[in-house]
Scaffold this active site. Structure first.
Site, short mmCIF file in Angstrom:
data_model
loop_
_atom_site.label_atom_id
_atom_site.label_comp_id
_atom_site.label_asym_id
_atom_site.label_seq_id
_atom_site.Cartn_x
_atom_site.Cartn_y
_atom_site.Cartn_z
N PHE A 112 3.90 14.28 7.92
CA PHE A 112 3.89 13.04 7.19
C PHE A 112 3.25 13.69 5.64
CE2 PHE A 112 3.00 11.85 11.47
CZ PHE A 112 4.12 11.08 11.58
N CYS A 163 -5.44 -10.39 -4.57
CA CYS A 163 -6.66 -10.09 -4.39
C CYS A 163 -7.61 -10.98 -3.38
CB CYS A 163 -7.37 -9.53 -5.74
SG CYS A 163 -6.47 -8.32 -6.64
N CYS A 218 -2.27 -16.33 -8.52
CA CYS A 218 -1.80 -14.79 -7.73
C CYS A 218 -3.35 -14.73 -6.82
CB CYS A 218 -1.77 -13.89 -8.81
SG CYS A 218 -1.58 -12.34 -7.92
N CYS A 266 -4.17 4.69 6.77
CA CYS A 266 -4.24 3.48 6.22
C CYS A 266 -4.36 2.36 7.04
CB CYS A 266 -3.08 3.47 5.05
SG CYS A 266 -1.53 3.43 6.16
N CYS A 324 -10.62 -12.78 -13.61
CA CYS A 324 -9.13 -12.83 -13.41
C CYS A 324 -8.51 -14.28 -13.59
CB CYS A 324 -8.74 -12.26 -12.23
SG CYS A 324 -6.98 -12.36 -11.80
#
Length: 392
Positions: A247, A15, A12, A348, A4
């Site tokens: 949910f 990640c 960026c 999550c 990348c």
């Protein structure tokens, strides 16, 4: 390691784990998960191996902030939100499907033709704030959303849209979202559809699902499909005839489980789905109709509303898939009171899930599995099957 250039050039850093070998990423996530459950008695629970993701090209959705000029728009991020010169073009981000870069090039041309001046955060001027692009892995069809400050450019968008549809024949849904506020908000409440089709068909494990513009949908379809399939497998052999899906979103968990249970027991299964997003409820109801599930009731309500409904038939299984804050103490205590035989908890945020499981004192974990929904980061999803404890 993913090659990348954005990461290598320090443009960026989304990640954050990009330099960590993937096997080590999984090991660290599994360790973190076990630490969150250290106060829960998991001695007799079955720990399954983490469900792995592709390391790149796994996302089905791109959220691109638009900056630059109308002649040379930049799609990506601003490293400094108040500095337009800090814009980074992320059209070749390796997390997206390969063909997204070609689509972005076509969209840049469209921005110029439609005169969609990128919104300048520092000056609070301009129109186009974001471009949101989503792909269905089942059909290859696309959903495109333009997030605008006002309706001023709608006539030009409509004028140029036929040419865009010719260049992108897989473009199924196109809409404009109005977000007039000068605030760090992705989208506004008003959605204006520019195509007859208003949802993007998806299909996981022969379950039709529908992605609507303002409804939540997982961004890693391979892992999401595995998550739903695992939930379906875990409950399919259990004596369940009535289930709640709290949910519920577009109904992924509830529909997978209800279909498998109906096929297993040869009789209708009662499914009640609760979700605050009305657009997600529309999508879930449409899926249930296609599947021929008759005893299904999806309602646009806050999940906490089930606490107030004392007359509802008590379920055999409750599925919870809460946002990061978890289900909280009040809903946990309510589940302890009504005592469904099983709870399927998808999370999550393992930290808040761990706290919720401490409140679910009437339950013990049977199965636990980590799902690597977000490779190259510290985030992950986890699925836990809980059974009501036997009273001695």
């Amino acid at each position: 390691m993913i090659d990348c250039r954005y990461y290598q050039q320090n443009e960026c850093r989304s990640c954050q784990w990009l330099e960590i070998p993937y096997s080590q990423q999984l090991a660290e996530k599994q360790h973190h998960l076990k630490q969150q459950l250290i106060s829960i008695n998991c001695d007799k629970a079955q720990w399954l191996a983490p469900f792995q993701s592709n390391e790149q090209c796994f996302r089905n959705k791109a959220k691109m902030l638009v900056s630059g000029s109308v002649e040379r728009p930049i799609l990506g991020i601003l490293k400094n939100p108040n500095d337009p010169q800090s814009a980074i073009d992320l059209c070749d981000c390796p997390l997206y499907p390969a063909r997204f870069s070609i689509i972005f090039s076509i969209l840049k041309d469209f921005i110029g033709r439609a005169g969609l001046v990128p919104y300048n955060i520092a000056k609070q001027k301009g129109e186009l704030k974001y471009i949101l692009l989503t792909e269905s892995i089942a059909t290859g069809k696309l959903m495109l959303r333009f997030v605008l400050r006002t309706e001023n450019k709608l006539p030009l968008i409509r004028r140029e849209l036929p040419k865009l549809l010719e260049k992108l024949p897989h473009l199924e849904v196109v809409s404009v979202n109005l977000q007039p506020l000068h605030a760090a908000i992705l989208e506004g409440e008003q959605e204006i559809f520019l195509t007859e089709q208003q949802f993007l068909p998806e299909n996981f494990n022969s379950i039709p699902l529908f992605i609507r513009p303002q409804g939540f949908f997982q961004t890693n379809p391979k892992v999401a499909e595995g998550l739903y399939a695992t939930a379906q497998q875990w409950v399919s052999e259990l004596p369940i005839y009535n289930l709640w899906d709290l949910f519920c979103g577009v109904g992924g968990f509830g529909l997978h489980c209800a279909k498998a249970l109906q096929e297993k027991w040869g009789k209708p299964i009662k499914l009640t789905g609760i979700e605050i997003s009305s657009s997600a409820i529309l999508a879930a109801s449409h899926s249930a109709k296609i599947l021929g599930l008759e005893h299904v009731n999806f309602q646009s309500l806050d999940a906490a509303s089930v606490i107030e409904n004392k007359n509802e038939n008590k379920p055999d299984l409750v599925i919870v898939n809460p946002p990061r804050r978890g289900i909280g103490k009040e809903l946990s205590e309510f589940l302890n009171q009504i005592q469904p035989h099983f709870i399927l908890y998808s999370s999550c945020n393992a930290m808040t899930m761990g706290k919720d499981l401490q409140h679910l004192t009437c339950y013990k974990p049977l199965k636990i599995q980590l799902f690597d929904m977000f490779p190259q980061t510290s985030h992950y999803e986890v699925l836990v099957l809980l059974e009501r404890k036997k009273i001695n």
